[in-house]
Design a protein around this motif. Structure first.
Motif: not given
Length: 361
Positions: A168-169, A172, A175-176, A180, A238, A244-246
């Protein structure tokens, strides 16, 4: 700047003597020291023996814990390394993280030029490297040990959702806009590469060896929690801007990347070293108040305090593991540094290796 005050000698089981060649993490829990070799799928526990002030500290009574006994590794077969690069203990759990990096094959002296060119063109993903997990720690008659679950208080081993090609990390980060592209680059080529982990309450800080962006190193902040209805699967909350999840934190570390992290009071200590395949320099920086930061940050050089210049060799002695260490020194916090590719002078007998202690002012 602080200099070495003492040494710690780690004594491994002679049948596992090769562990001393590639130590990548360190974490003290009570009277035990936990370490790992980044080419294995295990954690190693050593008992810290009492030592008078100023005397070399010995850690022995080695016990090895195979992580596939507590976690569901994407590649459970023997020899499928995790590339363990972060270890931290908090609230009865030992947290562990793999590098999450790709690797490029090495050139070898006995191969032809064309074969070596092909090897240097080959980039691979090892599924076990995409591991972020927590494992309960309990007290047993022979000392602290890892278990899959604890009936008495409900603690269970759990890991971030993932598979052989990511988790999952990494999904995420894909998408950065800033990070990315580096997921497709091997870690030792300034690609995405986690090295270092600390726990801050319910959150984790992950240090990145790479990428270093125009001289700026990166820490990622995440908050894992159990997935609804699950006892062994973690998901990311989130916590960042735009859902974002970070969160991202940037540090001016003189062009260096993060090689490990640990906590000192409300501060975060950052072991900084080269992101590429170089020997040094290596410095420990203090990020004052790092534990109290509750938003994304950009930390300039004048906001960081260099506290230790760590020795390094020529082709050896690469500082990789770091933790605060209770060693019987009379005053001040003591920092333990362990080394990958330990120099011959650090090796004693067939299965021992030496780390360094520094008193922090």
């Amino acid at each position: 700047m602080n200099t070495r005050c003492n040494a710690v000698v780690l004594r491994f089981d002679p049948t596992l003597a090769s562990l001393r060649k590639g130590l990548s993490v360190a974490q003290q829990i009570g009277d035990t020291l936990w370490v790992a070799n980044d080419e294995t799928t295990s954690l190693e526990r050593l008992k810290i023996q009492d030592a008078a002030a100023g005397k070399v500290v010995v850690c022995d009574e080695h016990r090895s814990f195979q992580l596939q006994a507590f976690l569901n590794l994407p590649i459970p077969k023997s020899g499928a390394e995790i590339d363990i690069e972060g270890l931290a203990y908090d609230s009865g759990y030992l947290w562990v993280v793999g590098s999450h990096s790709l690797k490029r094959k090495k050139a070898e002296a006995d191969k032809s030029a064309q074969k070596n060119i092909k090897r240097l063109s080959t980039v691979e993903a090892d599924g076990n490297r995409f591991l972020l997990a927590r494992i309960p720690v309990v007290q047993q008659p022979d000392g602290y040990a890892l278990v899959r679950e604890v009936d008495a208080d409900g603690r269970t081993a759990a890991q971030l959702q993932g598979n052989k090609i990511g988790n999952e990390l990494t999904a995420q980060v894909a998408e950065d806009d800033q990070l990315s592209d580096f997921l497709r680059i091997p870690g030792k080529d300034n690609g995405f590469d986690i090295e270092g982990l600390v726990v801050i309450g319910s959150r984790l800080l992950l240090g990145l060896r790479g990428p270093v962006l125009r001289g700026w190193a990166v820490l990622l902040e995440i908050e894992p929690e159990l997935s609804d209805g699950s006892t062994d699967t973690l998901v990311l909350k989130k916590i960042g801007p735009q859902g974002r999840r970070y969160r991202k934190h940037f540090f001016a570390l003189n062009g260096l990347g993060v090689r490990d992290l640990c906590i000192s009071g409300d501060d975060v200590l950052i072991l900084a070293g080269p992101t590429m395949n170089q020997d040094g320099p290596v410095t420990v920086f203090r990020w004052r108040g790092g534990l109290t930061c509750d938003e994304e940050s950009v930390v300039f050089a004048d906001q960081l305090e260099p506290v230790v210049e760590v020795p390094f060799g020529q082709g050896d002695d690469h500082a990789e593991g770091m933790c605060l260490f209770e060693s019987g020194e009379p005053s001040g916090e003591v920092l333990l540094i362990l080394y990958d590719s330990a120099a011959q002078g650090r090796k004693h007998g067939d299965a021992q290796v030496e780390g360094d202690l520094f008193v922090l002012s």
